[in-house]
Design an enzyme around this catalytic site. Structure first.
Site, short mmCIF file in Angstrom:
data_model
loop_
_atom_site.label_atom_id
_atom_site.label_comp_id
_atom_site.label_asym_id
_atom_site.label_seq_id
_atom_site.Cartn_x
_atom_site.Cartn_y
_atom_site.Cartn_z
N ASP A 152 -26.65 -17.04 -23.30
CA ASP A 152 -26.55 -18.21 -24.18
C ASP A 152 -27.32 -18.02 -25.48
O ASP A 152 -27.25 -18.85 -26.37
CB ASP A 152 -27.00 -19.49 -23.48
CG ASP A 152 -28.46 -19.43 -23.03
OD1 ASP A 152 -29.22 -18.59 -23.55
OD2 ASP A 152 -28.84 -20.23 -22.16
N ASP A 178 -32.10 -15.92 -23.38
CA ASP A 178 -31.79 -14.53 -23.07
C ASP A 178 -31.99 -13.58 -24.25
O ASP A 178 -31.48 -12.46 -24.24
CB ASP A 178 -30.33 -14.43 -22.59
CG ASP A 178 -30.10 -15.23 -21.33
OD1 ASP A 178 -30.90 -15.09 -20.39
OD2 ASP A 178 -29.13 -15.99 -21.29
N ASP A 208 -25.31 -13.58 -17.87
CA ASP A 208 -26.17 -14.65 -17.39
C ASP A 208 -25.26 -15.67 -16.69
O ASP A 208 -24.06 -15.74 -17.01
CB ASP A 208 -26.89 -15.29 -18.59
CG ASP A 208 -27.74 -16.48 -18.17
OD1 ASP A 208 -28.48 -16.35 -17.18
OD2 ASP A 208 -27.64 -17.53 -18.82
#
Length: 633
Positions: A525, A529, A332
């Site tokens: 994180d 996610d 991410d």
């Protein structure tokens, strides 16, 4: 060394001295001159044998009663009692002595690797200082409720998660993150349990009960780690369940069949029962699978201990094993590659004053927890009157529309502008662009920048060096922003302008292009996610200190914001797996060779001792190497 280990060591020393004296007396012929020499020798050798082996005999007896016969205690008991029955007194006592030496080595090794885990377990608080009517009461952390006020003095552990009401201090987070540098904390900031308060007095309002606090979640994670076994451990367990009874029957056959055959064939030297029974007992000692059964789980346990010492929590040895085969790493962007600390860096193409544009954007984003919304409100810096905001609607992946003081305001990306029919003006600067439209007309955009996190570029470079083939970044940001960040840190691929559900789809596409043995890991994180963390072969929560969602969804938790810890985790995994394979090869090769020599009569009980205890000690010593955290090169 524990009290139990010290007692075993004393027994080993006593038994060794007694056995050495008896062997000297036997070699010099003194024992033979004693009355009833055979029975006297038996009685004397039984003393060191029982001193060192009474607990093994006791365990073997209990195993027989409970129907669990085919374990190492049973094998040792049968082999040594058989040796005594054949008048091989010194060999019988020596086998038990060296077996206990091997067990002590194993116990010390486990204790050493467990120390890293226990250092982490030290974060469990013993008490909490609860503030009641102006006075302090020392209570169990379980007795503190949400909303209660606790006081943490310098040198004390923070017992529960909360918010600092007053006081400034430095926190020792080494047990959580592996980092020795203290972190500062001040009034108004969130604080998590498990840290040690170093300097000032802190008054904290509790936000989570002890059972839901960070320290409880971490302790539960560590305690359950051993239940998730790797493929190697499961293979060895299954192998031992088949291998042990096979070699037991093999030893029995070796002891009985050759003499019976010689008897039937009327061999000149007779059946030679004692010779073949001794070979069978030797075969039994050699066959004991201790080195495999003990060293493999110990290697993974040591690896998990090393990882925890470095601030990397691995939920089980199966995940540690998978990390070694990482070929695809997906990241991410926000909060993982970048700092996730957005700052307004400019207002462009606006028809109104900058202050007015920022005010409308802050009001529109008043109910959002997204980092961009937080940065807008922070930059505006004034109190927001939410009563002025009506008809609030958040459109997933696009932005927000709301009525502010009776005017319809849209704040979001170009997709939202197209939805409402406003023509957005593109921005040439790299960053996140927040477009604003008032009453359907374009009013300008705000540029928000998010800097690259320290260590991200270095971590990506090292991942390439250690053999990770594909490094992919996923982001909902505009193409220009995503590609600029990916290029700067050295990603091999990037996918931009993704809706929240698109990340799962992208990960699934990547998984179809890999082999079964290859691992795809996703680093995020841990909050937004969670679905992707769950879908990947290994989900890694990045910067998850205090995040419940991260600890629940991820398989590996990096306890601070340093992406370089991922490289360390993979290196620990590779090293652990290499040690596991070394131990398997070492144990099987030596045992098979000695089994063959034992069956043919070339290996006696002393060879058997080496093949069993010697190999186990070598394997255990090799396993201890997994405790050392490799440095990033």
């Amino acid at each position: 060394m524990t009290k139990k280990q010290k007692k075993v060591l004393i027994r080993i020393i006593i038994s060794t001295v007694l056995l050495a004296v008896l062997m000297i007396l036997e070699k010099t012929g003194i024992l033979e001159k004693l009355p009833f020499s055979r029975w006297t020798s038996l009685g004397l050798f039984l003393i060191p044998y029982l001193v060192i082996g009474y607990d093994i005999l006791k365990k073997a007896g209990k195993g027989i009663i409970k129907g669990r016969m085919l374990d190492e205690c049973f094998l040792m008991a049968v082999a040594t009692i058989g040796a005594f029955a054949l008048s091989e007194y010194e060999e019988g006592a020596a086998v038990m002595l060296f077996y206990q030496i091997g067990e002590l080595f194993q116990s010390v090794a486990v204790g050493k690797s467990r120390k890293n885990i226990s250092d982490l377990m030290d974060i469990r608080p013993d008490y909490a200082n609860k503030e009641v009517d102006g006075s302090i009461e020392k209570v169990d952390p379980d007795e503190v409720s949400i909303g209660d006020i606790i006081v943490v003095q310098p040198g004390e552990k923070v017992p529960l998660d909360g918010k600092v009401l007053s006081g400034n201090s430095s926190l020792d987070t080494k047990a959580l993150t592996g980092e020795s540098v203290p972190r500062s904390i001040k009034e108004g900031e969130e604080i998590i349990s498990g840290c040690i308060n170093l300097t000032g007095v802190l008054r904290i309002e509790v936000t989570k009960e002890f059972g839901e606090s960070t320290v409880s979640k971490i302790l539960e994670l560590v305690e359950n780690a051993s239940s998730r076994k790797s493929k190697s451990e499961n293979f060895i367990s299954k192998f031992a369940r088949v291998y042990t009874p096979v070699v037991c029957f093999g030893a029995l056959a070796l002891a009985i069949l050759p003499p019976v055959i010689r008897l039937l064939m009327h061999a000149a030297e007779g059946p030679m029962w004692s010779t073949w029974v001794l070979r069978g007992l030797t075969f039994l000692v050699i066959s004991c699978p201790c080195a495999l059964v003990i060293s493999i789980p110990l290697s993974f346990f040591a690896g998990i201990g090393a990882a925890s010492h470095a601030g990397i929590l691995v939920k089980g040895s199966n995940y540690l094993e998978r990390l070694a085969n990482t070929q695809i790493a997906v990241f991410d962007k926000t909060g993982t590659i970048t700092k996730g600390e957005f700052e307004v860096s400019g207002v462009h193409h606006n028809e109104r004053e900058d202050e007015e544009i920022l005010r409308l954007a802050a009001y529109a984003e008043c109910a959002s927890s997204h980092p961009i919304a937080v940065s807008l409100r922070k930059h505006y810096g004034k109190e927001i009157d939410r009563s002025l905001v009506e008809d609030y609607e958040e459109i997933s992946g696009e932005g927000i529309t709301a009525k502010i003081e009776g005017k319809t305001v849209a704040v979001g990306n170009e997709k939202l502008m197209r939805r409402i029919g406003a023509e957005a003006i593109p921005c040439n600067h790299v960053g996140t662009i927040v477009h604003i439209a008032i009453e359907g007309s374009y009013a300008g955009h705000i540029l928000i920048a998010d800097g690259i996190k320290e260590g991200s570029k270095e971590a990506i470079e090292h991942l390439k060096k250690i053999g990770v083939r594909d490094l992919v970044m996923l982001t909902g940001d505009a193409k220009s922003v995503g590609e600029a960040v990916a290029k700067e840190v050295g990603m091999t691929d990037v996918h931009t302008e993704l809706m929240p559900g698109d990340k799962v789809s992208e990960v699934e596409k990547l998984m179809t292009g890999k082999t079964v043995k290859e691992t795809l890991l996703f680093v995020g994180d841990g909050i937004n996610d969670a679905p992707v963390l769950t879908r990947a072969d290994v989900g890694v929560a990045m910067g998850a200190l205090g995040s419940d969602a991260a600890i629940e969804a991820a398989d590996v938790v990096l306890m601070d914001d340093d992406l370089r810890k991922l490289v360390t985790g993979i290196q620990i995994s590779k090293k652990t797996l290499r040690i596991v394979y070394e131990n398997i090869a070492l144990a099987l090769l030596i045992k098979l060779a000695c089994l063959g020599l034992g069956a043919l009569g070339f290996a006696n009980m002393w060879w058997a001792i080496f093949a069993d205890v010697g190999v186990m000690i070598l394997a255990v010593c090799n396993s201890i190497r997994a405790l050392r955290v490799p440095k990033i090169k």
